[in-house]
Motif scaffolding. Structure first.
Motif, PDB file in Angstrom:
ATOM      1  N   ASN A 226      65.454  37.645   3.980  1.00 28.86           N
ATOM      2  CA  ASN A 226      66.082  37.165   4.740  1.00 28.86           C
ATOM      3  C   ASN A 226      67.137  37.865   5.589  1.00 28.86           C
ATOM      4  OD1 ASN A 226      63.882  34.746   3.801  1.00 28.86           O
ATOM      5  ND2 ASN A 226      66.080  34.530   2.972  1.00 28.86           N
ATOM      6  N   ASP A 227      67.697  39.158   5.544  1.00 31.22           N
ATOM      7  CA  ASP A 227      68.119  39.958   6.287  1.00 31.22           C
ATOM      8  C   ASP A 227      67.518  39.511   7.651  1.00 31.22           C
ATOM      9  OD1 ASP A 227      69.944  39.968   3.960  1.00 31.22           O
ATOM     10  OD2 ASP A 227      69.714  41.956   3.606  1.00 31.22           O
ATOM     11  N   ARG A 228      67.807  39.885   8.498  1.00 32.04           N
ATOM     12  CA  ARG A 228      67.643  40.012  10.217  1.00 32.04           C
ATOM     13  C   ARG A 228      67.628  41.017  10.660  1.00 32.04           C
ATOM     14  NH1 ARG A 228      65.844  34.643  10.302  1.00 32.04           N
ATOM     15  NH2 ARG A 228      65.322  34.908  12.602  1.00 32.04           N
ATOM     16  N   PHE A 229      67.061  41.522  12.019  1.00 32.26           N
ATOM     17  CA  PHE A 229      67.185  42.467  13.000  1.00 32.26           C
ATOM     18  C   PHE A 229      67.521  42.364  14.055  1.00 32.26           C
ATOM     19  CE2 PHE A 229      63.949  43.960  10.683  1.00 32.26           C
ATOM     20  CZ  PHE A 229      63.146  44.134  12.225  1.00 32.26           C
ATOM     21  N   ARG A 230      67.744  42.629  15.041  1.00 32.64           N
ATOM     22  CA  ARG A 230      67.755  42.894  16.805  1.00 32.64           C
ATOM     23  C   ARG A 230      67.429  44.021  16.926  1.00 32.64           C
ATOM     24  NH1 ARG A 230      70.498  38.153  16.388  1.00 32.64           N
ATOM     25  NH2 ARG A 230      68.489  36.147  16.651  1.00 32.64           N
ATOM     26  N   VAL A 231      66.695  44.764  17.967  1.00 31.17           N
ATOM     27  CA  VAL A 231      67.177  46.068  18.302  1.00 31.17           C
ATOM     28  C   VAL A 231      65.542  45.991  19.740  1.00 31.17           C
ATOM     29  CG1 VAL A 231      64.239  46.518  17.566  1.00 31.17           C
ATOM     30  CG2 VAL A 231      65.932  48.164  17.628  1.00 31.17           C
ATOM     31  N   ILE A 232      66.441  46.509  20.421  1.00 33.65           N
ATOM     32  CA  ILE A 232      66.479  46.968  22.583  1.00 33.65           C
ATOM     33  C   ILE A 232      66.123  48.408  22.366  1.00 33.65           C
ATOM     34  CG2 ILE A 232      66.785  46.959  24.319  1.00 33.65           C
ATOM     35  CD1 ILE A 232      68.454  44.598  23.665  1.00 33.65           C
ATOM     36  N   TYR A 233      64.517  48.956  22.445  1.00 37.88           N
ATOM     37  CA  TYR A 233      64.095  50.438  22.108  1.00 37.88           C
ATOM     38  C   TYR A 233      63.547  50.790  23.741  1.00 37.88           C
ATOM     39  CZ  TYR A 233      60.192  48.250  20.240  1.00 37.88           C
ATOM     40  OH  TYR A 233      58.980  47.940  20.131  1.00 37.88           O
ATOM     41  N   GLU A 234      63.555  52.165  23.743  1.00 34.43           N
ATOM     42  CA  GLU A 234      62.715  52.437  25.448  1.00 34.43           C
ATOM     43  C   GLU A 234      61.207  53.257  24.758  1.00 34.43           C
ATOM     44  OE1 GLU A 234      66.424  55.127  27.650  1.00 34.43           O
ATOM     45  OE2 GLU A 234      64.700  56.193  25.588  1.00 34.43           O
ATOM     46  N   THR A 235      60.162  52.765  25.102  1.00 33.43           N
ATOM     47  CA  THR A 235      59.280  53.035  25.423  1.00 33.43           C
ATOM     48  C   THR A 235      58.376  53.566  26.388  1.00 33.43           C
ATOM     49  OG1 THR A 235      58.266  51.097  26.161  1.00 33.43           O
ATOM     50  CG2 THR A 235      58.053  51.219  23.771  1.00 33.43           C
ATOM     51  N   TYR A 236      57.745  54.250  26.021  1.00 29.52           N
ATOM     52  CA  TYR A 236      57.114  55.827  27.639  1.00 29.52           C
ATOM     53  C   TYR A 236      54.903  55.209  27.715  1.00 29.52           C
ATOM     54  CZ  TYR A 236      61.161  58.623  26.233  1.00 29.52           C
ATOM     55  OH  TYR A 236      61.874  58.678  25.903  1.00 29.52           O
ATOM     56  N   SER A 237      55.135  55.085  28.835  1.00 23.29           N
ATOM     57  CA  SER A 237      54.022  54.970  29.405  1.00 23.29           C
ATOM     58  C   SER A 237      53.204  55.654  29.756  1.00 23.29           C
ATOM     59  CB  SER A 237      53.547  53.849  29.466  1.00 23.29           C
ATOM     60  OG  SER A 237      54.312  53.156  30.725  1.00 23.29           O
ATOM     61  N   HIS A 238      52.012  56.154  30.080  1.00 22.80           N
ATOM     62  CA  HIS A 238      51.198  57.203  30.974  1.00 22.80           C
ATOM     63  C   HIS A 238      50.230  56.511  31.667  1.00 22.80           C
ATOM     64  CE1 HIS A 238      49.795  60.976  33.173  1.00 22.80           C
ATOM     65  NE2 HIS A 238      48.755  61.007  31.546  1.00 22.80           N
ATOM     66  N   GLN A 239      50.047  56.803  32.279  1.00 28.80           N
ATOM     67  CA  GLN A 239      48.908  56.002  33.226  1.00 28.80           C
ATOM     68  C   GLN A 239      47.878  54.529  32.437  1.00 28.80           C
ATOM     69  OE1 GLN A 239      45.691  58.580  32.272  1.00 28.80           O
ATOM     70  NE2 GLN A 239      46.027  59.843  35.098  1.00 28.80           N
ATOM     71  N   GLY A 240      49.433  53.808  32.144  1.00 31.17           N
ATOM     72  CA  GLY A 240      49.251  52.104  32.179  1.00 31.17           C
ATOM     73  C   GLY A 240      49.302  52.121  30.574  1.00 31.17           C
ATOM     74  N   GLN A 241      48.620  52.895  30.082  1.00 35.34           N
ATOM     75  CA  GLN A 241      49.085  53.019  28.692  1.00 35.34           C
ATOM     76  C   GLN A 241      50.419  53.474  27.915  1.00 35.34           C
ATOM     77  OE1 GLN A 241      45.391  55.269  27.084  1.00 35.34           O
ATOM     78  NE2 GLN A 241      44.324  54.120  28.027  1.00 35.34           N
ATOM     79  N   ARG A 242      50.772  53.327  26.616  1.00 37.03           N
ATOM     80  CA  ARG A 242      52.081  53.359  25.972  1.00 37.03           C
ATOM     81  C   ARG A 242      52.137  54.541  25.108  1.00 37.03           C
ATOM     82  NH1 ARG A 242      54.901  49.551  21.397  1.00 37.03           N
ATOM     83  NH2 ARG A 242      54.919  48.595  23.523  1.00 37.03           N
ATOM     84  N   VAL A 243      52.178  55.778  25.103  1.00 37.58           N
ATOM     85  CA  VAL A 243      52.626  56.645  24.803  1.00 37.58           C
ATOM     86  C   VAL A 243      53.273  57.386  23.607  1.00 37.58           C
ATOM     87  CG1 VAL A 243      50.606  57.683  26.737  1.00 37.58           C
ATOM     88  CG2 VAL A 243      53.368  57.803  26.852  1.00 37.58           C
ATOM     89  N   GLY A 244      54.647  56.443  23.445  1.00 37.56           N
ATOM     90  CA  GLY A 244      55.497  56.992  22.443  1.00 37.56           C
ATOM     91  C   GLY A 244      56.211  56.154  23.113  1.00 37.56           C
ATOM     92  N   ALA A 245      57.833  56.633  21.801  1.00 38.83           N
ATOM     93  CA  ALA A 245      58.949  55.524  21.804  1.00 38.83           C
ATOM     94  C   ALA A 245      59.860  56.287  21.976  1.00 38.83           C
ATOM     95  CB  ALA A 245      59.294  54.985  20.889  1.00 38.83           C
ATOM     96  N   GLY A 246      60.609  55.766  22.536  1.00 38.68           N
ATOM     97  CA  GLY A 246      62.409  56.568  22.473  1.00 38.68           C
ATOM     98  C   GLY A 246      63.509  56.209  21.684  1.00 38.68           C
ATOM     99  N   LYS A 247      64.933  55.986  22.436  1.00 44.13           N
ATOM    100  CA  LYS A 247      65.398  55.844  21.601  1.00 44.13           C
ATOM    101  C   LYS A 247      66.047  54.828  21.307  1.00 44.13           C
ATOM    102  CE  LYS A 247      68.842  56.567  25.350  1.00 44.13           C
ATOM    103  NZ  LYS A 247      67.778  57.725  25.810  1.00 44.13           N
ATOM    104  N   ILE A 248      67.053  53.556  20.404  1.00 41.47           N
ATOM    105  CA  ILE A 248      67.031  52.703  20.191  1.00 41.47           C
ATOM    106  C   ILE A 248      68.169  52.749  21.192  1.00 41.47           C
ATOM    107  CG2 ILE A 248      68.163  51.401  19.034  1.00 41.47           C
ATOM    108  CD1 ILE A 248      66.770  51.769  16.618  1.00 41.47           C
ATOM    109  N   LEU A 249      68.502  51.138  22.085  1.00 40.43           N
ATOM    110  CA  LEU A 249      69.657  51.305  22.725  1.00 40.43           C
ATOM    111  C   LEU A 249      70.898  50.229  22.408  1.00 40.43           C
ATOM    112  CD1 LEU A 249      67.135  50.979  26.175  1.00 40.43           C
ATOM    113  CD2 LEU A 249      68.575  52.875  25.324  1.00 40.43           C
ATOM    114  N   ALA A 250      70.229  49.236  21.574  1.00 36.65           N
ATOM    115  CA  ALA A 250      71.311  48.196  21.227  1.00 36.65           C
ATOM    116  C   ALA A 250      70.397  47.909  20.046  1.00 36.65           C
ATOM    117  CB  ALA A 250      71.180  47.203  21.801  1.00 36.65           C
TER     118      ALA A 250
END
Length: 286
Positions: A226-250
């Motif tokens: 029951n430990d909890r977490f929230r995360v905001i992060y970057e994702t990358y897309s090319h031609q409408g498709q997700r192609v990767g993830a970037g860094k955590i922002l918060a």
């Protein structure tokens, strides 16, 4: 008046109906019988009512603007895409994409500029554009969906086109990908990575969590159910498709009732790092 016999007693001979009365009764019975049979016959041969008349109305409607009628010839290319699977070969991929370009496989195998297609990574995309006559317009192998180049996320691919002389030409292309911000949250039930998988958080992002808060939370021993977490992060897309993830922002992580925070901060012209809300640097600063 009674007729008397010779002995003076009344005569016992039966009385007979008159012939006219008998014929009347007989005719009446015949009429009734004829009427019954005729009625039965009429019932038996009653014709069904005529089927209802059905009226149909048709109206030709104009197609909305931009809609091409079926059967109209199209000059737009047909673009096919397939994902590379473990064990795939180049020949198998071209066959799956319905490519029948003479000499293409030999070119891809031997041309030094096409060497990036030598390694077929499972999950990467291979695309082709074909004319309505099934002629090849181009082939693209997205070997690097997302990469950081001079601080900018880019997608890289190999592009092969006919050279108009019976052969092909291969070039490496790159394009800046679109960056999006994603937010997710999860609850620990058994492990950190089990919770991030349940929250559909990419593995590349999940691996950053212990790097950022590793000095404050022992993710091997301190985690509790029951430990909890929230995360905001970057994702990358090319031609409408997700192609990767970037860094955590918060990042916010609640462990055994205590909340830990970290935010990405990068001063102009300097490398970035993670800091808590009090301005103290977290482990894993860049």
């Amino acid at each position: 008046m009674l007729n008397t016999g010779n002995n003076g007693t009344p005569s016992s001979a039966p009385q007979h109906a008159s012939p006219k009365k008998s014929k009347f009764i007989q005719k009446s019975l015949l009429v009734i019988a004829f009427g019954l049979f005729a009625g039965a016959g009429a019932i038996a041969v009653v014709q069904p009512q005529n089927e209802p008349v059905v009226y149909q109305a048709t109206q030709a409607l104009d197609l909305p603007a931009g809609v091409t009628p079926l059967g109209s010839l199209s000059t737009e290319p047909f673009i096919h895409e397939t994902r590379i699977r473990r064990g795939d070969t180049l020949a198998g991929l071209l066959q799956r994409l319905h490519v029948e370009a003479p000499g293409l496989q030999a070119f891809l195998t031997h041309d030094k500029n096409a060497r990036s297609i030598y390694k077929l990574y499972p999950g990467r995309a291979l695309q082709v554009a074909l004319t309505p006559d099934n002629d090849l317009l181009w082939l693209r192998y997205v070997h690097t969906p997302a990469d950081t180049q001079k601080g900018e996320a880019v997608s890289k691919w190999l592009e092969v086109r006919p050279d108009g002389q019976g052969s092909y030409v291969a070039t490496e292309q790159s394009l800046a990908v679109e960056t999006h911000v994603q937010m997710a949250e999860g609850v620990i039930t058994s492990s950190l990575f089990g919770a991030t998988d349940a929250a559909n958080i990419p593995d590349a992002v999940a691996l950053q969590i212990p790097e950022i808060l590793g000095s404050k939370v022992d993710f091997m021993k301190d985690l509790r159910k029951n430990d909890r977490f929230r995360v905001i992060y970057e994702t990358y897309s090319h031609q409408g498709q997700r192609v990767g993830a970037g860094k955590i922002l918060a990042l916010e992580f609640e462990n055994q009732g205590k909340t830990h925070e970290a935010m990405w901060f990068a001063p102009d012209g300097e490398g970035g790092g993670y800091y808590d809300f009090a301005g103290q640097s977290s482990q894993g600063a860049f």
